[in-house]
Structure formats: C-alpha cells, structure tokens
Scaffold this active site. Structure first.
Site, PDB file in Angstrom:
ATOM      1  N   GLY A  64     -35.091 -21.554 -25.744  1.00 52.74           N
ATOM      2  CA  GLY A  64     -34.419 -20.597 -24.897  1.00 52.74           C
ATOM      3  C   GLY A  64     -33.257 -20.074 -25.405  1.00 52.74           C
ATOM      4  O   GLY A  64     -32.945 -20.532 -26.715  1.00 52.74           O
ATOM      5  N   TYR A  78       0.952  -1.053   0.060  1.00 49.48           N
ATOM      6  CA  TYR A  78      -0.159  -0.149  -0.001  1.00 49.48           C
ATOM      7  C   TYR A  78       0.969   1.260  -0.057  1.00 49.48           C
ATOM      8  O   TYR A  78       1.890   1.316  -0.730  1.00 49.48           O
ATOM      9  CB  TYR A  78      -0.884  -0.112   1.219  1.00 49.48           C
ATOM     10  CG  TYR A  78      -2.094   0.661   1.007  1.00 49.48           C
ATOM     11  CD1 TYR A  78      -2.984   0.504  -0.057  1.00 49.48           C
ATOM     12  CD2 TYR A  78      -2.389   1.860   1.896  1.00 49.48           C
ATOM     13  CE1 TYR A  78      -4.233   1.356  -0.071  1.00 49.48           C
ATOM     14  CE2 TYR A  78      -3.533   2.745   1.839  1.00 49.48           C
ATOM     15  CZ  TYR A  78      -4.351   2.579   0.727  1.00 49.48           C
ATOM     16  OH  TYR A  78      -5.484   3.372   0.612  1.00 49.48           O
ATOM     17  N   LYS A 106     -19.993 -21.266  -9.482  1.00 46.29           N
ATOM     18  CA  LYS A 106     -19.430 -21.055 -10.921  1.00 46.29           C
ATOM     19  C   LYS A 106     -18.126 -20.417 -10.621  1.00 46.29           C
ATOM     20  O   LYS A 106     -17.087 -21.117 -11.299  1.00 46.29           O
ATOM     21  CB  LYS A 106     -20.192 -19.823 -11.595  1.00 46.29           C
ATOM     22  CG  LYS A 106     -19.711 -19.969 -13.144  1.00 46.29           C
ATOM     23  CD  LYS A 106     -20.570 -21.089 -13.883  1.00 46.29           C
ATOM     24  CE  LYS A 106     -20.274 -21.248 -15.323  1.00 46.29           C
ATOM     25  NZ  LYS A 106     -21.324 -21.967 -16.112  1.00 46.29           N
TER      26      LYS A 106
END
Length: 763
Positions: free
Chosen positions: A197, A40, A95
């Site tokens: 679909g 950082y 997923k």
C-alpha cells in the site's frame, strides 16, 4: 473492559460535554467595542489592504503561518477502510489534536466528498490560500500517490501524505540505527517488505534513498511475492517487482536480513524468523496486531532487533514522532514544500536523537533505570521532550539548504527557546504521569467507593491499568453501582463495619491502641474507630495490605486529614507535613505550596515546605526552579511576613547552595523573566523558568490555586500530601472523576518511588 463498555465510553468521549475534539479560540482581546472595531469593521480593512499589496503579508496579519489543514476523503480510514468523509471526521479531528499537543500547530480538519483525483485536487487547491500547510490523510492507494504528487507540484505550501511518509521516516530512522547496532552494511542487506500500500511503497522508496539496493528488496502483497511476470500490476508495484525465484512470503524470508511488515497481524511464524539471516531486524508494524508478536519474536530469536507499532513494546514506530515536528519546522521557515531533503533530515535527526543521553524525565515515564542506545532503544520515545526542539530545527535547516525556505532562521538558539516554550502544555504531564503509573500498578484503597463518581474513578483506574483498586463501603451499594456502570472487573470490596471484618478490625485496633495508648486512646475507642473507613483504610496501608489510599471526596478536608495524621507516620527527617497542587498551566506544569495544611508557616516551616516540594518536582522528572512569593521584592518592605520569607531563602542559600530558589518576590516578577532580569539581575532565578511557587501562608496559596482553576479553567492535580511515610492522598470535597483518576496515578507513582527507597524528604 467489555466491548459494549468501550463503545459507550468512546461515544461519550466524542459527544460530551461538547461534540468533537477541537475548537476555535480567539487570540486577541474582544471585550470592548474598540476591540471589536479593530477585529472587524472598520479596523480589519488595514491588514486586508496590506495583504492586497503583497499577499505574503497574510503570514504577518493572519493565522496562516501556524495553520495546517488535515484533509481526507475517508477512503482508507485507519483499519476501517472506505467509510466516507463524514465518518472520517473523528479521525481527522484526532489528528488535529495531536498536531496541537505535540507541536502547538492549529488545525482545521477538512473532509472532502470526492473520490475522483481531479475533483479532489481541484477542491484542495481552491481552499489552499487559507493554510500554511496541508496534511493529507487516509486516502486510498493508488489515488493517494497521484493526489500528493499533483498538489506538491501545483501548490506553494508544504503538502505531505502522512500515511505514506510518516511511517517511512520513523522506520527509516529505526532501520538506520538497527543496522548500525548489528554492524550490517545498508547497501548489502536483503529486505522483505510485506504490504504494497501507500505506506509500504513510500517506506521502500525512502530505504532506497538511505542506501538500500533495489535488487535486494522483495515486496509481497496479499497474493504473495510481487513478481515481474505477474500481470495487471500498478505502476507502484511494478517499481518493486522482482525476477527472483521466490513466490511466497515464507520463501522470501529465507536468509533475509530485514523484514518490514505493513500488512496484517500474525502472518509471520517462528519458523519464518528462524530462516532469516544472523542478527535479523524485524519491524512488524501492523496495528493493532503485529505480523508477529514482540514476545514471540524475541523468544524465537535472541539475536533479533524487533520493533512494532505498539506502545507496550520497546521500539515503537509511531508517526507522532514525525508529522507534528516536520510541519513545525516547515511552517517556521515558510517552506514552499516538504521535499526529500527535509524527510531525510528527519530520518537522521530522529536516529541521532536515539543515540544521545536520555533525560531522566523519559526514564521515569517509561520506568527505566537508564534508557540507552541499543537493541531495545533504536528510536526515541513519543514522550521525549527533546523532540520539539531537536527535529524542527533539522527540518528548517534542510529547507533552507535546499532553497525552499522563504523566512530563513538566523538565531538558532532563540528558535530552540521558542520551540521549548511551545511545549508548555500541561496535559502532557498527565499523560506522562499515567504512563509511569501503568509501568508498575499498585493496590489503591478507595475509601468512599459507594459514591458513584468515586466508583467511576476506580473503574477508570482499573480498566486503564493505572492501579489495582480496593473498594471500601457498603457492599450491596457498590455491587449495584458496579452493575449500573458495567464495571465487571474482579476487585476486592470491603465494608469495615460488617461482622466478617471483625477480626481485621480488632487486629488493626490493637496496633493503633499500642501506638496511641499514652495519648489518651483506649482499646475500646480504637476498636470503635476501626469501623470508620478512613481509619480502617489507613491501617490497610500501614500494614502493607494496600500500597496507597485515596479519600476525601465526601467529607471536608480537615475531618479527613485528622485520622491520616494520627495513623500514618511522617517520612524520615520530616517535622511538618505539607501539601501542594500541581497546576497544568499554558506555561507548563507548576507546583503551588502549601495549599491545605499550614495556616501560617514559620521561616523554618517554609524552608521545609520548599524542600518537600522540590523533591516531589524531581519525582515528576522536573528540575525545580523555586520562587518564594510575597507582596514585596527582596526586602522592599519590613513586614513580618516578608522577613520570614527572606529568612527561609537565606537558610536554603546557606545550607543548600545548589538549589535554585529566591525571594521574596512578587508573583509578576517571578513569572516574567524579562521583568525579573531588568529589575533584579542578581536573582538566582534569572534565566530560569519558575515552576514551583511557595506562598507565605495558607490563605494566599489556597485562594490562588482555586482562582486559577475557576477563572482560567486550569487543570489541577492535588492537593498532594508531602512528607508522609506512606502514599496517602486526600481529595478536595466533590472532586471530579478526572481529578480522582489523576490523584490515583500520583498515589501509584508515590508508592513506586517509596518502594524504590527514594527519599522524598531530601533535595
């Protein structure tokens, strides 16, 4: 498993020990103030300035190059429909998990509260700079088509709606191969598509690109055949409307060559199948119930080639064969999109892979003598280890050839090696192990089933069909615990101490006494010992009334192994029993031997331990590359410990020259290929990835594997007993439920192996 039990277990899995399935893990050091000052302020300013000069540097200094967003609005989730963004999050996390375990791609799942196309697209575009690619998921049609089209046009990173293209790619590869097997011309076959679909539309478009003629396609929805004279059709349905004189699915199936099902279960009858043309191809991909079951279809037509979306049937059309590897290849060349050329490359790569000789590891997992290209193997299996290094290169090359790759690959051999390294996650080995066990479950005795965790493990083994448990212990306690757990499966419960087992005890005692009467055991003592669970359980395995034994949860290892060694004979040719632990490391699975039995093995013992561990590694479908470890390298010290290792290695080199083993080696040289090649170019381990470590004594092996478990959190299977004639495996004291389930799977696979007369004691 009861529905309430399934529900409770699923909720517990997602909630404990930490809610969710994925997390953010630091990839850089952060222990010191110096580390933090680089991570950082003030050090972070330097990469920021470099990226400000050239935004392409974001790929060099951040995780963008390996980060995919899985994005949904929850309007078409699984079979659940429009459940909203929050409710879709568990699916999106899942997923993400698949991306990671199959292709080592990091994922943030993003659930967007927007059903309006403009708002959704605007939101995704605004966050796109974070990611190297975007996987759209579970968005309802027709909005899904417009959302994907716009994002592909307006973003410069790969975007793919997997619901559309995943199934299309996998099924197109399967169709290509099925037509080849049947000797049919793709330009002439008549195809019926049931479903209209996103997946059905995308599949049909890809089939056309593959060579199917539009006039040979009939598409059906819930109202029947989509005809040109029907009003109020979406533009996608208009694309495939027909003017043929057919109105119903049943009529459309007559003389059709191919049926593609992307609709709902059990809508195709045997009569419809019988009306199809000779050598029909049927892909019934509705989940969880296909349009017609696999068994019914193959019973109805012997000439059929059949595929489903189910893992318990041959020819599973599974999206996991596609999306992880497609994104892997796209990310690795920094493709600006996923185009038609890349999708078609995936089709051909998957189709070609099914025609190649299948690795023995895959045959083992699926309990096949030899999988080969044909009616029951038209598409690769999800557990095929070659997917990670066969599919991404094809995708990457297609991206390069079509001019959308910003970082072309120049060294393809090196790239394939990098892909192989990415697949080194051990949890895959557990899936492979369980999958193999399920192919032929065996009877497993759980000798301490009146302990809650042991019974939990037995329940998992039973419900997941890994094996068939036999529960030993106090019957009233087991029944009480079963009720508490909701374990309603009918499994045998035996208490060896009860009167009803007296006849069995006496029969076992007689056999045991005759085998040990010249070693100080009396018949009275034998009868007394048969009241002990481990003696009774071992005799069940000896007599063939059980196939395997799991014990050791509640007692120290030495007290458990003693009766096992007294009752169970060693395998043919084995003079000394040993034990190994399979460690599931980030570098891949690794066997450590001997972790529990031999305190200070001789050179001869080390050679035998090596032999036994090598055979076990082969049983797991691995090619053993064996390092014999010490505190020195190749004779650099003259200690007794080092000398026995060298003697063992020399013996194996002389008598088994084809075995890849070397030593003595320090652990860092064994596990660092560059270091080994630089200092010891003569080693037989050069160019090999070491996956078996043999230790000079029990202290070193036992301490190492326990340190690896506790400090690094590495999952372990074992200790696995080596050299026994029967599948008997002893747990560590207080083993976890997962460890017991994994050991049960090992016991089943061991029993399968012994039943097929494979010699565990030979190289």
């Amino acid at each position: 498993m009861s529905e309430s039990r399934k529900r409770r277990e699923a909720l517990l899995y997602h909630a404990k020990p930490t809610p969710g399935k994925i997390s953010v893990v630091p990839t850089k050091k952060y222990a010191t103030q110096h580390d933090l000052s680089l991570a950082y302020s003030p050090g972070v300013a330097e990469p920021c300035l470099e990226i400000a000069k050239d935004k392409n540097n974001v790929y060099k200094y951040t995780s963008k190059s390996n980060l995919v967003a899985v994005i949904s609005n929850g309007t078409a989730v699984l079979g659940l429909g429009d459940i909203g963004p929050e409710a879709s999050k568990p699916v999106m996390e899942g997923k993400g998990l698949l991306f990671k375990i199959f292709a080592d791609i990091d994922v943030f799942d993003i659930e967007v509260d927007a059903t309006d196309v403009d708002k959704f697209v605007e939101t995704v575009k605004a966050i796109a700079p974070t990611f190297g690619g975007i996987n759209l998921e579970d968005i309802k049609a027709p909005e899904a088509f417009e959302i994907e089209r716009r994002l592909k046009e307006e973003l410069d990173i790969p975007v793919m709606h997997d619901d559309q293209h995943g199934t299309a790619i996998i099924s197109a590869a399967a169709l290509k191969n099925a037509l080849e097997i049947n000797g049919k011309d793709i330009s002439e076959v008549k195809i019926v598509v049931n479903g209209a679909g996103a997946a059905a539309i995308s599949c049909t478009r890809l089939y056309l690109a593959l060579g199917v003629k539009r006039e040979n396609v009939v598409m059906c929805d819930s109202k029947g055949v989509i005809r040109k004279d029907r009003g109020n059709l979406t533009s996608q349905k208009e694309e495939f409307a027909t003017d043929k004189d057919v109105n119903t699915l049943e009529e459309a199936m007559h003389n059709a060559d191919v049926f593609i099902g992307l609709s709902k279960g059990n809508v195709v009858s045997p009569e419809m199948l019988l009306s199809m043309a000779k050598n029909p191809i049927v892909f019934a991909m509705a989940n969880p119930e296909p349009e017609i079951s696999y068994d019914l279809a193959v019973q109805t037509r012997e000439d059929i080639i059949m595929a489903t979306g189910r893992s318990d049937n041959p020819n599973q059309v599974n999206n996991v064969l596609g999306f992880p590897f497609i994104f892997r290849g796209a990310l690795d060349v920094r493709a600006t999109k996923i185009n038609e050329e890349m999708k078609m490359a995936a089709v051909h790569a998957l189709a070609d892979l099914a025609k190649k000789s299948v690795p023995e590891q895959v045959n083992i997992v699926y309990d096949e003598i030899s999988l080969s290209f044909g009616k029951e193997y038209i598409i690769p299996k999800p557990f095929d280890p070659r997917l990670i290094y066969e599919i991404p290169p094809a995708i990457a090359k297609a991206a390069m050839d079509s001019g959308i790759a910003q970082e072309p690959i120049t060294d393809w051999d090196k790239y394939r090696e990098e892909l192989m390294d990415r697949s080194g996650t051990g949890t895959k080995e557990i899936r492979l192990l369980h999958n193999r066990a399920k192919k032929d479950p065996k009877k497993i005795v759980f000798a301490e089933a009146d302990h809650l965790d042991v019974l939990k493990a037995a329940q998992r083994v039973f419900e997941e069909k890994i094996g068939n448990p036999i529960l030993l212990g106090r019957k009233e306690v087991i029944l009480e615990l079963k009720e508490e757990l909701g374990f309603d499966g009918e499994v045998p419960i035996i208490d060896p101490k009860t009167d009803e087992e007296e006849e069995t005890r006496n029969r076992y005692a007689e056999i045991f006494w005759k085998s040990r009467q010249r070693k100080g055991v009396t018949l009275f003592e034998a009868k007394k010992l048969m009241r002990e669970r481990n003696y009774f359980a071992a005799m069940m395995v000896n007599s063939g009334e059980a196939d395997a034994l799991i014990t050791g949860y509640s007692r120290p290892y030495p007290s458990v192994v003693r009766p096992i060694l007294e009752l169970i004979e060693k395998d043919k040719g084995v003079t000394r029993v040993a034990a190994t632990n399979l460690m599931l490391t980030k570098q891949g699975p690794m066997f450590l031997s001997d972790t529990t039995i031999n305190v200070n093995p001789s050179a001869k013992d080390l050679a035998k331990i090596t032999q036994l561990t090598s055979a076990l590694a082969k049983m797991f479908g691995m090619t053993p590359n064996i390092a014999m470890l010490g505190f020195s390298n190749f004779g650099s010290t003259k200690s007794e410990s080092s000398a026995k290792i060298r003697e063992a290695v020399s013996y194996i080199h002389r008598n088994h020259p084809n075995v890849v083993v070397d030593g003595e080696l320090q652990a860092d040289f064994a596990l660092n290929p560059e270091l080994l090649a630089k200092e010891f170019p003569f080693s037989k381990l050069n160019g090999k990835k070491v996956n078996v470590l043999i230790f000079p004594n029990l202290d070193a092996a036992n301490i190492t594997y326990k340190l690896m478990k506790q400090i690094n959190g590495i999952e372990s299977i074992g200790p696995i007993l080596l050299g026994m004639s029967k599948p008997v495996h002893i747990l560590q004291l207080g083993a976890s439920v997962d460890e017991m389930v994994n050991m049960a799977a090992v016991a089943v696979v061991d029993a399968q192996n012994k039943a097929s007369n494979k010699k565990a004691s030979s190289f």
